[in-house]
Structures are given as C-alpha cells and as structure tokens.
Write a protein that holds these residues in place. Structure first.
Motif, PDB file in Angstrom:
ATOM      1  N   GLY A 226      -2.146   4.433 -20.867  1.00 28.04           N
ATOM      2  CA  GLY A 226      -1.559   5.328 -19.875  1.00 28.04           C
ATOM      3  C   GLY A 226      -2.522   5.650 -18.750  1.00 28.04           C
ATOM      4  N   LEU A 227      -3.775   5.928 -19.100  1.00 32.88           N
ATOM      5  CA  LEU A 227      -4.782   6.228 -18.080  1.00 32.88           C
ATOM      6  C   LEU A 227      -5.070   5.007 -17.212  1.00 32.88           C
ATOM      7  CD1 LEU A 227      -7.295   8.409 -20.144  1.00 32.88           C
ATOM      8  CD2 LEU A 227      -5.697   9.188 -18.377  1.00 32.88           C
ATOM      9  N   LEU A 228      -5.155   3.840 -17.838  1.00 31.01           N
ATOM     10  CA  LEU A 228      -5.383   2.612 -17.073  1.00 31.01           C
ATOM     11  C   LEU A 228      -4.215   2.336 -16.127  1.00 31.01           C
ATOM     12  CD1 LEU A 228      -6.884   0.242 -19.809  1.00 31.01           C
ATOM     13  CD2 LEU A 228      -8.098   1.262 -17.864  1.00 31.01           C
ATOM     14  N   CYS A 229      -3.015   2.641 -16.581  1.00 27.68           N
ATOM     15  CA  CYS A 229      -1.827   2.427 -15.764  1.00 27.68           C
ATOM     16  C   CYS A 229      -1.814   3.366 -14.554  1.00 27.68           C
ATOM     17  CB  CYS A 229      -0.581   2.637 -16.619  1.00 27.68           C
ATOM     18  SG  CYS A 229       0.912   1.909 -15.939  1.00 27.68           S
ATOM     19  N   ILE A 230      -2.168   4.616 -14.777  1.00 29.56           N
ATOM     20  CA  ILE A 230      -2.240   5.577 -13.666  1.00 29.56           C
ATOM     21  C   ILE A 230      -3.344   5.166 -12.691  1.00 29.56           C
ATOM     22  CG2 ILE A 230      -2.809   7.962 -13.063  1.00 29.56           C
ATOM     23  CD1 ILE A 230      -1.380   8.795 -15.674  1.00 29.56           C
ATOM     24  N   GLY A 231      -4.486   4.724 -13.237  1.00 30.82           N
ATOM     25  CA  GLY A 231      -5.550   4.228 -12.373  1.00 30.82           C
ATOM     26  C   GLY A 231      -5.095   3.035 -11.553  1.00 30.82           C
ATOM     27  N   ALA A 232      -4.334   2.134 -12.172  1.00 27.47           N
ATOM     28  CA  ALA A 232      -3.806   0.977 -11.459  1.00 27.47           C
ATOM     29  C   ALA A 232      -2.875   1.410 -10.334  1.00 27.47           C
ATOM     30  CB  ALA A 232      -3.066   0.057 -12.423  1.00 27.47           C
ATOM     31  N   ALA A 233      -2.083   2.456 -10.591  1.00 25.71           N
ATOM     32  CA  ALA A 233      -1.176   2.961  -9.562  1.00 25.71           C
ATOM     33  C   ALA A 233      -1.961   3.468  -8.354  1.00 25.71           C
ATOM     34  CB  ALA A 233      -0.308   4.082 -10.137  1.00 25.71           C
ATOM     35  N   ILE A 234      -3.079   4.134  -8.625  1.00 23.88           N
ATOM     36  CA  ILE A 234      -3.933   4.605  -7.528  1.00 23.88           C
ATOM     37  C   ILE A 234      -4.487   3.405  -6.749  1.00 23.88           C
ATOM     38  CG2 ILE A 234      -6.075   5.824  -6.968  1.00 23.88           C
ATOM     39  CD1 ILE A 234      -5.547   7.570  -9.464  1.00 23.88           C
ATOM     40  N   GLY A 235      -4.932   2.385  -7.492  1.00 19.92           N
ATOM     41  CA  GLY A 235      -5.441   1.185  -6.843  1.00 19.92           C
ATOM     42  C   GLY A 235      -4.373   0.482  -6.011  1.00 19.92           C
ATOM     43  N   LEU A 236      -3.155   0.425  -6.531  1.00 23.33           N
ATOM     44  CA  LEU A 236      -2.058  -0.189  -5.780  1.00 23.33           C
ATOM     45  C   LEU A 236      -1.772   0.581  -4.493  1.00 23.33           C
ATOM     46  CD1 LEU A 236       0.369  -0.972  -8.753  1.00 23.33           C
ATOM     47  CD2 LEU A 236      -0.750  -2.672  -7.294  1.00 23.33           C
ATOM     48  N   ARG A 237      -1.791   1.897  -4.601  1.00 23.79           N
ATOM     49  CA  ARG A 237      -1.543   2.725  -3.407  1.00 23.79           C
ATOM     50  C   ARG A 237      -2.631   2.486  -2.362  1.00 23.79           C
ATOM     51  NH1 ARG A 237       0.933   7.611  -1.815  1.00 23.79           N
ATOM     52  NH2 ARG A 237       0.641   7.668   0.453  1.00 23.79           N
ATOM     53  N   GLN A 238      -3.887   2.455  -2.813  1.00 33.70           N
ATOM     54  CA  GLN A 238      -4.983   2.225  -1.877  1.00 33.70           C
ATOM     55  C   GLN A 238      -4.849   0.863  -1.203  1.00 33.70           C
ATOM     56  OE1 GLN A 238      -8.458   2.736  -4.332  1.00 33.70           O
ATOM     57  NE2 GLN A 238      -8.432   4.967  -4.199  1.00 33.70           N
ATOM     58  N   ARG A 239      -4.521  -0.144  -1.970  1.00 37.49           N
ATOM     59  CA  ARG A 239      -4.415  -1.502  -1.427  1.00 37.49           C
ATOM     60  C   ARG A 239      -3.235  -1.631  -0.474  1.00 37.49           C
ATOM     61  NH1 ARG A 239      -8.423  -4.039  -1.537  1.00 37.49           N
ATOM     62  NH2 ARG A 239      -8.663  -4.653  -3.711  1.00 37.49           N
ATOM     63  N   MET A 240      -2.123  -0.991  -0.813  1.00 38.00           N
ATOM     64  CA  MET A 240      -0.897  -1.187  -0.046  1.00 38.00           C
ATOM     65  C   MET A 240      -0.815  -0.320   1.203  1.00 38.00           C
ATOM     66  SD  MET A 240       1.706  -1.533  -3.297  1.00 38.00           S
ATOM     67  CE  MET A 240       3.206  -1.851  -2.360  1.00 38.00           C
ATOM     68  N   THR A 241      -1.697   0.670   1.313  1.00 37.59           N
ATOM     69  CA  THR A 241      -1.683   1.525   2.499  1.00 37.59           C
ATOM     70  C   THR A 241      -2.775   1.142   3.485  1.00 37.59           C
ATOM     71  OG1 THR A 241      -3.003   3.162   1.266  1.00 37.59           O
ATOM     72  CG2 THR A 241      -0.625   3.509   1.367  1.00 37.59           C
ATOM     73  N   VAL A 242      -3.483   0.044   3.214  1.00 37.08           N
ATOM     74  CA  VAL A 242      -4.487  -0.448   4.156  1.00 37.08           C
ATOM     75  C   VAL A 242      -3.785  -1.098   5.342  1.00 37.08           C
ATOM     76  CG1 VAL A 242      -6.352  -2.098   4.506  1.00 37.08           C
ATOM     77  CG2 VAL A 242      -6.242  -0.788   2.393  1.00 37.08           C
ATOM     78  N   GLY A 243      -4.170  -0.703   6.535  1.00 36.53           N
ATOM     79  CA  GLY A 243      -3.569  -1.284   7.728  1.00 36.53           C
ATOM     80  C   GLY A 243      -2.383  -0.477   8.213  1.00 36.53           C
ATOM     81  N   SER A 244      -1.818  -0.913   9.309  1.00 37.74           N
ATOM     82  CA  SER A 244      -0.682  -0.229   9.915  1.00 37.74           C
ATOM     83  C   SER A 244       0.254  -1.278  10.511  1.00 37.74           C
ATOM     84  CB  SER A 244      -1.177   0.728  11.001  1.00 37.74           C
ATOM     85  OG  SER A 244      -0.103   1.423  11.594  1.00 37.74           O
ATOM     86  N   PRO A 245       1.557  -1.130  10.318  1.00 40.15           N
ATOM     87  CA  PRO A 245       2.228  -0.062   9.588  1.00 40.15           C
ATOM     88  C   PRO A 245       2.109  -0.227   8.080  1.00 40.15           C
ATOM     89  CG  PRO A 245       3.814  -1.699  10.288  1.00 40.15           C
ATOM     90  CD  PRO A 245       2.493  -2.116  10.890  1.00 40.15           C
ATOM     91  N   VAL A 246       2.412   0.860   7.366  1.00 41.17           N
ATOM     92  CA  VAL A 246       2.360   0.822   5.913  1.00 41.17           C
ATOM     93  C   VAL A 246       3.449  -0.110   5.395  1.00 41.17           C
ATOM     94  CG1 VAL A 246       2.593   2.190   3.814  1.00 41.17           C
ATOM     95  CG2 VAL A 246       1.415   3.153   5.792  1.00 41.17           C
ATOM     96  N   VAL A 247       3.105  -0.953   4.428  1.00 41.68           N
ATOM     97  CA  VAL A 247       4.068  -1.933   3.925  1.00 41.68           C
ATOM     98  C   VAL A 247       5.174  -1.258   3.122  1.00 41.68           C
ATOM     99  CG1 VAL A 247       2.333  -3.755   3.855  1.00 41.68           C
ATOM    100  CG2 VAL A 247       2.715  -2.359   1.831  1.00 41.68           C
ATOM    101  N   ARG A 248       6.282  -1.949   3.015  1.00 39.37           N
ATOM    102  CA  ARG A 248       7.441  -1.423   2.284  1.00 39.37           C
ATOM    103  C   ARG A 248       7.096  -1.221   0.806  1.00 39.37           C
ATOM    104  NH1 ARG A 248      13.572  -3.942   2.541  1.00 39.37           N
ATOM    105  NH2 ARG A 248      14.591  -2.278   1.343  1.00 39.37           N
TER     106      ARG A 248
END
Length: 218
Positions: free
Chosen positions: A68-90
């Motif tokens: 569960g903790l690894l999964c939540i950490g992965a979610a944070i990593g996904l958010r960081q990766r997917m919000t890099v740049g502009s515009p924010v990806v779908r």
C-alpha cells in the motif's frame, strides 16, 4: 574535473516509480508463498485477505502495508512525472489520485482484517460466514481500493489514447473492465471456486498493470 548531478526531484520521482514497479511482484510473491505453505489454505476457495488471520497473519498484514505504501509512493511519482511541462497531460490529476486510492485501500485492509471464513484458519467451521465490525471495515477497504484501481485503469486508458499509444490504452481499459467483472463476480458469487480463481487472476492482472505504467513513466 566536472561532475554531473541529477536534480533531487528527478531522483525522487524515479525512486518512487521504482517502488511501484516492485510493489506488485512483491505482493504476489508473498501472497503465493503463504498460499502454498499455510495449513488449511486453499487458493481456489480462500481469497488472499484471509491470510491475515491466525498466528502468521502478521505476514499478510505487513504485505498489505508495504504494498500500500509503495503504491501511494508510485502515485506521487506518477503525478510528478505527468505534471512536468505545460500544458498538463490528460489524466495527470485523477490518474495518480486513483492509484493512491488503491494504495489506501490496501492500508485499510491491513487495519481491518477480513473475518475467518470457509474453514480458514484451521478450526473455523466450513460454513462460518459471520461479519464483524472489522469484517465490515475490510469490505469498505476493498470497495475503496478496488474502485480506485478500476477507475485508474480507465483514466489512464484515456490518457494513453490521447497520447496516441493504443496498446497501453487498450491494456489499461481491458484491465479495468476485467477487474470490475471479477470483483462483481466475487461479490455476487458468495465465494464460489470460479469467482475466487477469477478474482485471484484479476489481482495479478491489476498489479501487472501498475508495474507496467510505473515502468513506462519511469
């Protein structure tokens, strides 16, 4: 001599996504080892949650917490990766949030273990199906976690489709649909062997999907 250093955020994101890659194989390995070694456990009759009962039950509880903790950490990593740049990806906002919801469901499953059932652990009557307060909590935990996973698959399906990556889009959507069907079947099937086996396979598929998207985004 010059040295090259990576930004801390980039290293952190990669580490978090690596944790997401590891989470699934670790969870499945710990689950299957217990399933094959715990006295009285039948993988075709007993869902993984029942392993949290009995003397060695702390192993599955720990498995829920770590994954569960690894999964939540992965979610944070996904958010960081997917919000890099502009515009924010779908899907950059809700996709990671829903993956985190799955992780939260695993943590809640550890806090509210499933009730003994169907003869497990040894000594439990074969027809025992009483639902306690903690058992109800476990059902709520599963609903939160599995709903999050199903929705995450569909959101990432839309994300990959918008990016023109059809294979990952289809894999995501099919995983979400199959997991929903397996979860609905388990709920309606009252623990029959076919529904337990189908759900076991769906859990493996779900973790495979998480591993795949974390590897893709890493």
């Amino acid at each position: 001599m010059s040295t090259v250093t990576l930004p801390a955020a980039r290293v952190s994101t990669r580490a978090l996504l690596t944790g997401g890659i590891v989470a699934g194989p670790l969870y499945v390995a710990v689950w299957l080892i217990q399933a094959l070694t715990r006295d009285g456990f039948d993988i075709t009759r007993h869902p993984a949650s029942l392993l949290a009962n009995g003397g060695p039950g702390w192993i599955q509880t720990t498995n829920f917490v770590v994954s569960g903790l690894l999964c939540i950490g992965a979610a944070i990593g996904l958010r960081q990766r997917m919000t890099v740049g502009s515009p924010v990806v779908r899907g950059a906002v809700w996709g990671p949030r829903l993956v985190a919801a799955y992780g939260l469901g695993l943590l809640l499953a550890a806090a509210f273990p499933a009730d003994p059932a169907a003869g497990f652990p040894v000594g439990t009557p074969a027809d025992y199906a009483e639902i306690s307060t903690r058992g109800l909590g476990h059902f709520v935990a599963g609903t939160i976690g599995f709903s999050g996973l199903i929705a995450a698959c569909l959101v990432f399906g839309a994300h990959y489709r918008a990016a023109g990556r059809r294979t990952l889009a289809r894999f995501s959507v099919v995983t979400g649909i199959l997991f929903f069907a397996a979860f609905a079947g388990l709920s309606a099937g009252a623990g029959s062997r076919p529904t337990i086996i189908a759900f076991d396979l769906a859990v493996i598929l779900g973790w495979t999907w998480i591993t795949t998207i974390c590897r893709d985004k890493r």
